[in-house]
Design a protein around this motif. Structure first.
Motif, PDB file in Angstrom:
ATOM      1  N   CYS A  93       5.510  -9.380  -4.124  1.00 23.33           N
ATOM      2  CA  CYS A  93       5.608  -9.390  -2.665  1.00 23.33           C
ATOM      3  C   CYS A  93       4.260  -9.748  -2.044  1.00 23.33           C
ATOM      4  O   CYS A  93       3.237  -9.104  -2.329  1.00 23.33           O
ATOM      5  CB  CYS A  93       6.078  -8.023  -2.172  1.00 23.33           C
ATOM      6  SG  CYS A  93       6.257  -7.929  -0.388  1.00 23.33           S
ATOM      7  N   SER A  94       4.243 -10.751  -1.193  1.00 22.10           N
ATOM      8  CA  SER A  94       2.996 -11.182  -0.557  1.00 22.10           C
ATOM      9  C   SER A  94       2.578 -10.249   0.578  1.00 22.10           C
ATOM     10  O   SER A  94       1.400 -10.195   0.945  1.00 22.10           O
ATOM     11  CB  SER A  94       3.146 -12.608  -0.021  1.00 22.10           C
ATOM     12  OG  SER A  94       4.182 -12.669   0.956  1.00 22.10           O
ATOM     13  N   PHE A  95       3.526  -9.474   1.143  1.00 19.52           N
ATOM     14  CA  PHE A  95       3.208  -8.593   2.267  1.00 19.52           C
ATOM     15  C   PHE A  95       2.216  -7.504   1.885  1.00 19.52           C
ATOM     16  O   PHE A  95       1.505  -6.972   2.739  1.00 19.52           O
ATOM     17  CB  PHE A  95       4.475  -7.948   2.822  1.00 19.52           C
ATOM     18  CG  PHE A  95       5.446  -8.924   3.397  1.00 19.52           C
ATOM     19  CD1 PHE A  95       5.024  -9.899   4.291  1.00 19.52           C
ATOM     20  CD2 PHE A  95       6.780  -8.895   3.047  1.00 19.52           C
ATOM     21  CE1 PHE A  95       5.914 -10.811   4.827  1.00 19.52           C
ATOM     22  CE2 PHE A  95       7.686  -9.804   3.577  1.00 19.52           C
ATOM     23  CZ  PHE A  95       7.252 -10.769   4.466  1.00 19.52           C
ATOM     24  N   ASP A 120      -1.261  -8.170   2.959  1.00 17.12           N
ATOM     25  CA  ASP A 120      -1.480  -8.003   4.392  1.00 17.12           C
ATOM     26  C   ASP A 120      -1.737  -6.537   4.743  1.00 17.12           C
ATOM     27  O   ASP A 120      -2.485  -6.239   5.678  1.00 17.12           O
ATOM     28  CB  ASP A 120      -0.279  -8.517   5.184  1.00 17.12           C
ATOM     29  CG  ASP A 120      -0.057 -10.009   5.006  1.00 17.12           C
ATOM     30  OD1 ASP A 120      -1.044 -10.717   4.721  1.00 17.12           O
ATOM     31  OD2 ASP A 120       1.098 -10.466   5.148  1.00 17.12           O
ATOM     32  N   CYS A 121      -1.108  -5.630   3.992  1.00 24.74           N
ATOM     33  CA  CYS A 121      -1.310  -4.204   4.248  1.00 24.74           C
ATOM     34  C   CYS A 121      -2.770  -3.797   4.048  1.00 24.74           C
ATOM     35  O   CYS A 121      -3.248  -2.844   4.666  1.00 24.74           O
ATOM     36  CB  CYS A 121      -0.426  -3.364   3.323  1.00 24.74           C
ATOM     37  SG  CYS A 121       1.342  -3.619   3.542  1.00 24.74           S
ATOM     38  N   GLU A 142       9.939  -1.602   6.347  1.00 24.29           N
ATOM     39  CA  GLU A 142       8.885  -1.655   7.350  1.00 24.29           C
ATOM     40  C   GLU A 142       8.044  -0.380   7.341  1.00 24.29           C
ATOM     41  O   GLU A 142       6.812  -0.435   7.467  1.00 24.29           O
ATOM     42  CB  GLU A 142       9.496  -1.870   8.741  1.00 24.29           C
ATOM     43  CG  GLU A 142      10.145  -3.229   8.942  1.00 24.29           C
ATOM     44  CD  GLU A 142       9.133  -4.363   8.887  1.00 24.29           C
ATOM     45  OE1 GLU A 142       7.958  -4.146   9.255  1.00 24.29           O
ATOM     46  OE2 GLU A 142       9.514  -5.471   8.465  1.00 24.29           O
ATOM     47  N   PHE A 150       5.664  -0.542   4.207  1.00 24.56           N
ATOM     48  CA  PHE A 150       4.474  -1.386   4.334  1.00 24.56           C
ATOM     49  C   PHE A 150       3.519  -0.874   5.412  1.00 24.56           C
ATOM     50  O   PHE A 150       2.302  -1.018   5.284  1.00 24.56           O
ATOM     51  CB  PHE A 150       4.885  -2.828   4.621  1.00 24.56           C
ATOM     52  CG  PHE A 150       5.501  -3.523   3.450  1.00 24.56           C
ATOM     53  CD1 PHE A 150       4.780  -3.735   2.294  1.00 24.56           C
ATOM     54  CD2 PHE A 150       6.812  -3.981   3.496  1.00 24.56           C
ATOM     55  CE1 PHE A 150       5.344  -4.372   1.203  1.00 24.56           C
ATOM     56  CE2 PHE A 150       7.385  -4.617   2.416  1.00 24.56           C
ATOM     57  CZ  PHE A 150       6.652  -4.818   1.258  1.00 24.56           C
TER      58      PHE A 150
END
Length: 390
Positions: A267-269, A272-273, A347, A350
């Motif tokens: 997961c690329s998210f 971002d976290c 949501e 993350f």
């Protein structure tokens, strides 16, 4: 006067009688035979590497990864074999049958007979063994026990390609004879049976109905199977796709797309976290793998921590992270937040992952050089981001 016996003892041996070999001769002969055996074995290896050994290597190939099988398991009753780690990954990815022939099965057991053949093969061709790194990764996945293969899941309902998309279709509860034990008080007319009273979708949803937030079929808002997410205010039918068409209680929900650590790694998210701090992400992923922590375990701890805070979920709602999913969030602070859908659960996951990791590092399970790393507020702009020692 000498006797005949004395004469025979003094008489030189005849040329036709063999003498007993000396000890040196025996040793030399043994060395010669040993050298010939070694030469023969080298010759066999040289020839076999391109003929017999290659054919044997092909026979010992895993049907999943197409490499030399490692810690083989035998699938019953079809008797196909695979690497134990490959079979585990097959099951984790939803496999419910034999990866080779797709026949119905329920168990894969360690293939000890083939393991003996494999060990003998590797003694003659050690260069064909899997790399140490590959073996370590496989050992982390498969421990050598029997593997239970789950049964096939219930097939998803076939789409009705003949449905008219201009009119609303009846919900599962609209029919008086439906199998769910509850009848919709405002049934939607079937456009195929009663076209004169069909509900045109351009006019919005039919009274008492909405679309399921997962499968998008019509649902009755008052039906016992219907559930509503308290974060995004979207309803779910609870019928069409089990486990997905539902807004479950907060700790029981499964974050969407996060079944195991493998999903988190891909997961690329996650980067971002951490504001692009890739080094800290890699440290965390190694920790999760070593501790065998699942995304759902982390999610539950995030939920528990959020509920323990004075503002609860108000902070997340104020950041509009749920309105970006469906665009319909009730911001009333007095509304109880007890049910959540899979998308909103992801949501929450993350949004709270970085703070969870900061708290987790304080538990004392990490190496001192990792646990003592400072929490830099500059994120990816930090000049020491790639320095593991800081």
């Amino acid at each position: 006067m000498t006797t005949s016996a004395s004469v025979s003892l003094l008489t030189p041996p005849l040329s036709g009688v063999k003498r007993r070999a000396s000890q040196d001769a025996i040793v030399e002969s043994s060395r010669k035979r040993l050298k010939e055996d070694v030469d023969d074995r080298d010759h066999v290896e040289a020839l076999g590497d391109t003929t017999f050994m290659q054919e044997l290597a092909d026979e010992l190939q895993c049907g999943c990864c197409a490499a030399l099988v490692y810690k083989p398991v035998l699938v019953l009753p079809c008797q196909h074999f695979f690497c134990g780690s490959c079979c585990v990954l097959w099951i984790r990815n939803g496999g419910t049958n034999c990866p080779s022939c797709r026949s119905v099965t329920s168990i894969a057991t360690p293939y000890r007979a083939l393991q003996g053949t494999l060990d003998t093969f590797l003694r003659w061709a050690p260069h064909r063994a899997r790399s140490e790194r590959e073996r370590q990764q496989a050992d982390e996945i498969y421990s050598g026990n029997n593997l239970r293969i789950p049964g096939p899941r219930e097939a998803s309902p076939e789409p009705n390609i003949n449905q008219n998309t201009d009119f609303a279709q009846p919900c599962p509860h609209c029919s008086p004879g439906n199998p769910y034990g509850w009848v919709c008080p405002q049934p939607i007319p079937d456009p195929n049976m009663d076209p004169d009273h069909a509900w045109l979708l351009d006019e919005g949803d039919p009274p008492g109905h909405a679309r399921c937030g997962n499968c998008e079929i019509m649902l009755a808002l008052r039906a016992p199977t219907t559930s509503k997410c308290d974060m995004c205010s979207v309803s779910f039918c609870g019928i069409n796709v089990q486990g997905r068409c539902v807004a479950a209680s907060l700790p029981a929900q499964q974050p969407h797309g996060l079944g195991d650590i493998g999903d988190l790694i891909e997961c690329s998210f996650i980067y971002d976290c951490f504001d692009g701090n890739n080094v800290e992400v890699e440290i965390m992923l190694d920790y999760l793998t070593a501790q065998r922590l699942t995304p759902k375990h982390i999610y539950r701890e995030i939920i528990a921590h959020t509920q323990s805070q004075p503002r609860g979920f108000r902070t997340l709602i104020g950041r509009n992270i749920f309105s970006e999913i469906h665009g319909a969030v009730d911001t009333d602070p007095d509304i109880p937040r007890s049910r959540i859908c899979r998308l909103c659960a992801a949501e929450v996951f993350f949004a709270g992952l970085k703070d969870w990791w900061v708290r987790e590092r304080q538990k004392g399970f990490l190496e001192p050089n990792v646990a003592n790393r400072k929490d830099c507020p500059h994120g990816e702009a930090c000049s020491h981001q790639k320095d593991f020692g800081v």
